[in-house]
Design a protein around this motif. Structure first.
Motif, short mmCIF file in Angstrom:
data_model
loop_
_atom_site.label_atom_id
_atom_site.label_comp_id
_atom_site.label_asym_id
_atom_site.label_seq_id
_atom_site.Cartn_x
_atom_site.Cartn_y
_atom_site.Cartn_z
N LYS A 185 5.13 -7.57 -0.90
CA LYS A 185 4.83 -6.14 -0.78
C LYS A 185 5.91 -5.44 0.05
O LYS A 185 6.54 -6.04 0.92
CB LYS A 185 3.48 -5.92 -0.10
CG LYS A 185 2.30 -6.21 -0.97
CD LYS A 185 1.01 -5.89 -0.24
CE LYS A 185 -0.19 -6.20 -1.10
NZ LYS A 185 -1.44 -5.91 -0.40
N ASP A 186 6.08 -4.18 -0.22
CA ASP A 186 6.94 -3.32 0.58
C ASP A 186 6.30 -3.18 1.97
O ASP A 186 5.07 -3.18 2.07
CB ASP A 186 7.04 -1.96 -0.11
CG ASP A 186 8.14 -1.11 0.46
OD1 ASP A 186 7.82 0.01 0.91
OD2 ASP A 186 9.30 -1.56 0.46
N THR A 208 5.65 -0.79 3.79
CA THR A 208 4.69 0.32 3.89
C THR A 208 3.37 0.01 3.19
O THR A 208 2.37 0.66 3.46
CB THR A 208 5.29 1.60 3.29
OG1 THR A 208 5.64 1.35 1.92
CG2 THR A 208 6.52 2.04 4.06
N ASP A 209 3.36 -0.98 2.31
CA ASP A 209 2.15 -1.31 1.55
C ASP A 209 1.44 -2.56 2.07
O ASP A 209 0.45 -3.00 1.48
CB ASP A 209 2.50 -1.55 0.07
CG ASP A 209 2.97 -0.30 -0.62
OD1 ASP A 209 2.56 0.79 -0.19
OD2 ASP A 209 3.74 -0.42 -1.59
N PRO A 259 1.03 -5.95 -5.66
CA PRO A 259 1.89 -4.97 -4.99
C PRO A 259 2.33 -3.85 -5.93
O PRO A 259 2.57 -4.08 -7.11
CB PRO A 259 3.10 -5.79 -4.55
CG PRO A 259 2.77 -7.20 -4.77
CD PRO A 259 1.63 -7.27 -5.71
N LYS A 260 2.41 -2.64 -5.39
CA LYS A 260 2.89 -1.50 -6.18
C LYS A 260 4.38 -1.64 -6.44
O LYS A 260 4.87 -1.38 -7.53
CB LYS A 260 2.60 -0.19 -5.46
CG LYS A 260 1.14 0.12 -5.36
CD LYS A 260 0.90 1.38 -4.56
CE LYS A 260 -0.59 1.55 -4.34
NZ LYS A 260 -0.88 2.60 -3.38
N HIS A 261 5.11 -2.01 -5.41
CA HIS A 261 6.56 -2.22 -5.52
C HIS A 261 6.87 -3.63 -5.04
O HIS A 261 6.72 -3.93 -3.86
CB HIS A 261 7.31 -1.20 -4.66
CG HIS A 261 6.96 0.22 -4.98
ND1 HIS A 261 7.38 0.84 -6.13
CD2 HIS A 261 6.20 1.13 -4.32
CE1 HIS A 261 6.91 2.07 -6.15
NE2 HIS A 261 6.18 2.26 -5.06
N ILE A 262 7.32 -4.48 -5.94
CA ILE A 262 7.64 -5.85 -5.57
C ILE A 262 9.03 -5.89 -4.93
O ILE A 262 9.98 -5.34 -5.47
CB ILE A 262 7.59 -6.77 -6.80
CG1 ILE A 262 6.16 -6.83 -7.34
CG2 ILE A 262 8.08 -8.17 -6.46
CD1 ILE A 262 6.01 -7.62 -8.60
N THR A 263 9.11 -6.52 -3.77
CA THR A 263 10.37 -6.64 -3.06
C THR A 263 10.54 -8.07 -2.54
O THR A 263 9.56 -8.71 -2.18
CB THR A 263 10.46 -5.64 -1.89
OG1 THR A 263 11.72 -5.81 -1.26
CG2 THR A 263 9.35 -5.82 -0.89
#
Length: 88
Positions: free
Chosen positions: A36-37, A39-40, A48-52
């Motif tokens: 997860k980012d 912020t998430d 996760p909304k944005h995979i990092t």
């Protein structure tokens, strides 16, 4: 007698499936949070909304994770071998 065995097996398998879900959920949550980012991280979504991959690369670059991992594996291996060969 056959119905009793079927009921017993059904209850056993149901409890095993519930136990499996209870054991796997924390692992899946940890894996999800790792990607997860920042912020998430505190969001309650499993996906996760944005995979990092920044968190994973940071742990390898900014800490001694490889040393900690090898130490943990050595202790686990030695403990397993000790129990397997010395305790009877």
């Amino acid at each position: 007698m056959v119905k009793k065995e079927i009921a017993t097996k059904s209850i056993s398998y149901t409890l095993l499936v519930i136990g499996t879900v209870l054991m796997l959920f924390p692992f899946l949550w940890m894996l999800s949070t790792a990607f997860k980012d920042p912020t998430d991280i505190y969001s309650l979504s499993l996906i996760p909304k944005h995979i990092t991959f920044a968190n994973v690369t940071d742990i390898w670059q900014k800490t001694m994770f490889d040393k900690w991992f090898i130490n943990s594996m050595m202790i686990a291996l030695l403990t397993t071998l000790t129990v397997a060969f010395l305790i009877r």
